[in-house]
Design an enzyme around this catalytic site. Structure first.
Site, PDB file in Angstrom:
ATOM      1  N   LEU A  63      48.691   3.665  18.842  1.00 38.81           N
ATOM      2  CA  LEU A  63      49.698   2.671  18.461  1.00 38.81           C
ATOM      3  C   LEU A  63      50.432   3.139  17.200  1.00 38.81           C
ATOM      4  O   LEU A  63      50.024   4.102  16.568  1.00 38.81           O
ATOM      5  CB  LEU A  63      48.992   1.326  18.238  1.00 38.81           C
ATOM      6  CG  LEU A  63      48.311   0.779  19.501  1.00 38.81           C
ATOM      7  CD1 LEU A  63      47.344  -0.354  19.156  1.00 38.81           C
ATOM      8  CD2 LEU A  63      49.337   0.309  20.513  1.00 38.81           C
ATOM      9  N   PRO A  64      51.527   2.460  16.815  1.00 37.37           N
ATOM     10  CA  PRO A  64      52.308   2.951  15.676  1.00 37.37           C
ATOM     11  C   PRO A  64      51.525   2.998  14.365  1.00 37.37           C
ATOM     12  O   PRO A  64      51.514   4.015  13.672  1.00 37.37           O
ATOM     13  CB  PRO A  64      53.471   1.960  15.583  1.00 37.37           C
ATOM     14  CG  PRO A  64      53.607   1.403  16.967  1.00 37.37           C
ATOM     15  CD  PRO A  64      52.218   1.363  17.513  1.00 37.37           C
ATOM     16  N   LYS A 166      45.282  13.346   7.962  1.00 38.78           N
ATOM     17  CA  LYS A 166      46.504  13.317   8.793  1.00 38.78           C
ATOM     18  C   LYS A 166      47.740  12.977   7.951  1.00 38.78           C
ATOM     19  O   LYS A 166      48.778  13.641   8.033  1.00 38.78           O
ATOM     20  CB  LYS A 166      46.327  12.292   9.920  1.00 38.78           C
ATOM     21  CG  LYS A 166      47.584  11.961  10.704  1.00 38.78           C
ATOM     22  CD  LYS A 166      48.120  13.139  11.503  1.00 38.78           C
ATOM     23  CE  LYS A 166      49.553  12.866  11.942  1.00 38.78           C
ATOM     24  NZ  LYS A 166      50.115  13.938  12.731  1.00 38.78           N
ATOM     25  N   LYS A 235      55.973   6.121   7.431  1.00 38.20           N
ATOM     26  CA  LYS A 235      54.711   5.352   7.317  1.00 38.20           C
ATOM     27  C   LYS A 235      53.571   6.260   6.839  1.00 38.20           C
ATOM     28  O   LYS A 235      52.802   5.898   5.945  1.00 38.20           O
ATOM     29  CB  LYS A 235      54.410   4.731   8.696  1.00 38.20           C
ATOM     30  CG  LYS A 235      53.049   4.152   8.920  1.00 38.20           C
ATOM     31  CD  LYS A 235      52.120   5.049   9.732  1.00 38.20           C
ATOM     32  CE  LYS A 235      52.654   5.535  11.053  1.00 38.20           C
ATOM     33  NZ  LYS A 235      51.771   6.412  11.788  1.00 38.20           N
TER      34      LYS A 235
END
Ligand code: NDP
Length: 289
Positions: A63-64, A166, A235
């Protein structure tokens, strides 16, 4: 093995397809048509209700952000069964992942964060690099499943550490894309042919994934495909910045990169590709590529 797969976006759609080669995969997507198409084309099972994905040996979310993962966990919790492994492949927030892992542990469900790198082409070709946070036992379980999606699967440390590395590695890429664009633009303004500037960069110490693979197609061939949303990249860098704040770390270049990416996102909109920041570099100089 039965796998519940949630989130059939640019990355999740091909990842679920590869898993279906060896496993029974039940798919759910917010926009139902995508899940219907996945079931039709790739032999997966369409979940009538999201709870059907919970009744599985392994549940995977792609998911985002961690906010959407949190919402999905709320919906799955009543139906999750003890012993299930929850793999969150989203590029998420390590602090949220640790809380999610604790909530799931209360129900006897194990959690690993397992974000990926390698872009959509890596998801299509099952050549992703996957970085996993969790116990050694849960890592081993997750690796057995995710080997169908990636060729390099690394145990980074406890829950949250996959998500942490990440966002840090994506921040490195963001800063590299920006500085490479600035210097290539300067080269162009100095009358140096762009292809020549790239050839020299790629034969020398300025070489990077940005200069070798990402920028030539856009700057020389004028092709600007959407492969990774700038909104997602922004993000990731914002999460990295929040981790730096927590540690009272001095990271001026990370802070500047975050500001530049957020400003670019406002300018380009949430459907822009991340490499379109190169357009902003040009615009800031009153020109275009
Ligand atoms: P997409 O935007 O293509 O897909 C997002 C998925 O999440 C879609 O299935 C979407 O459903 C679903 N979704 C969005 N909001 C909600 C919600 N509120 N509730 C339920 N489902 C929701 O993203 P990507 O596949 O590109 O990226 C997924 C993750 O992977 C991100 O964290 C990204 O940073 C990371 N990533 C992406 C890479 C890339 O190259 N694209 C590379 C490496 C990591 P719907 O179909 O209804 O919109």
């Amino acid at each position: 093995m039965k796998i519940g797969f949630i989130g059939l976006g640019a990355m999740g759609f091909p990842m679920a397809r590869h898993l279906a080669k060896e496993h029974e995969v039940v798919v759910w997507n917010r926009t139902r048509e995508k899940a219907e198409r996945h079931a039709r084309e790739h032999g997966t099972k369409l979940a009538g209700d999201i709870a059907e994905c919970a009744d599985a040996d392994v549940v995977i979310t792609m998911l985002p952000t961690s906010a959407e993962v949190d919402e999905i966990v709320d919906r799955l919790l009543p139906s999750l069964r003890e012993g299930t492994l929850f793999i969150d492949a989203t590029s998420g927030d390590p602090n949220v992942s640790r809380k999610t892992a604790a909530r799931l542990a209360e129900r006897g469900v194990a959690f690993v964060d397992a974000p990926v790198t390698g872009a959509t082409v890596g998801a299509e070709n099952a050549t992703l690099t996957i970085m996993i946070g969790g116990t050694p036992e849960d890592f081993a379980r997750a690796r057995d499943v995710l080997r169908l999606n990636g060729k390099t699967i690394i145990h980074v440390g406890p829950v949250g550490s996959g998500h942490a590395i990440k966002v840090l590695t994506n921040s490195i890429m963001g800063a590299t894309v920006w500085i490479t664009s600035e210097c290539l633009l300067l080269a162009k303004e100095l009358g140096i042919d762009l292809e020549t500037a790239l050839a020299v960069t790629n034969a020398g110490s300025g070489r990077s994934n940005a200069s070798e693979n990402l920028l030539p197609m856009r700057l020389v061939e004028g092709k600007w495909p959407l492969v990774f949303k700038l909104a997602h990249h922004d993000k990731d860098i914002r999460i990295a910045m929040s981790l730096a704040h927590e540690l009272h770390a001095s990271t001026p270049l990370l802070a500047l990169t975050q500001q530049l990416f957020s400003a670019s996102l406002h300018e380009l909109g949430d459907q822009a590709d991340y490499i379109e920041v190169a357009k902003i570099v040009a615009k800031m100089n009153g020109t275009s590529w």
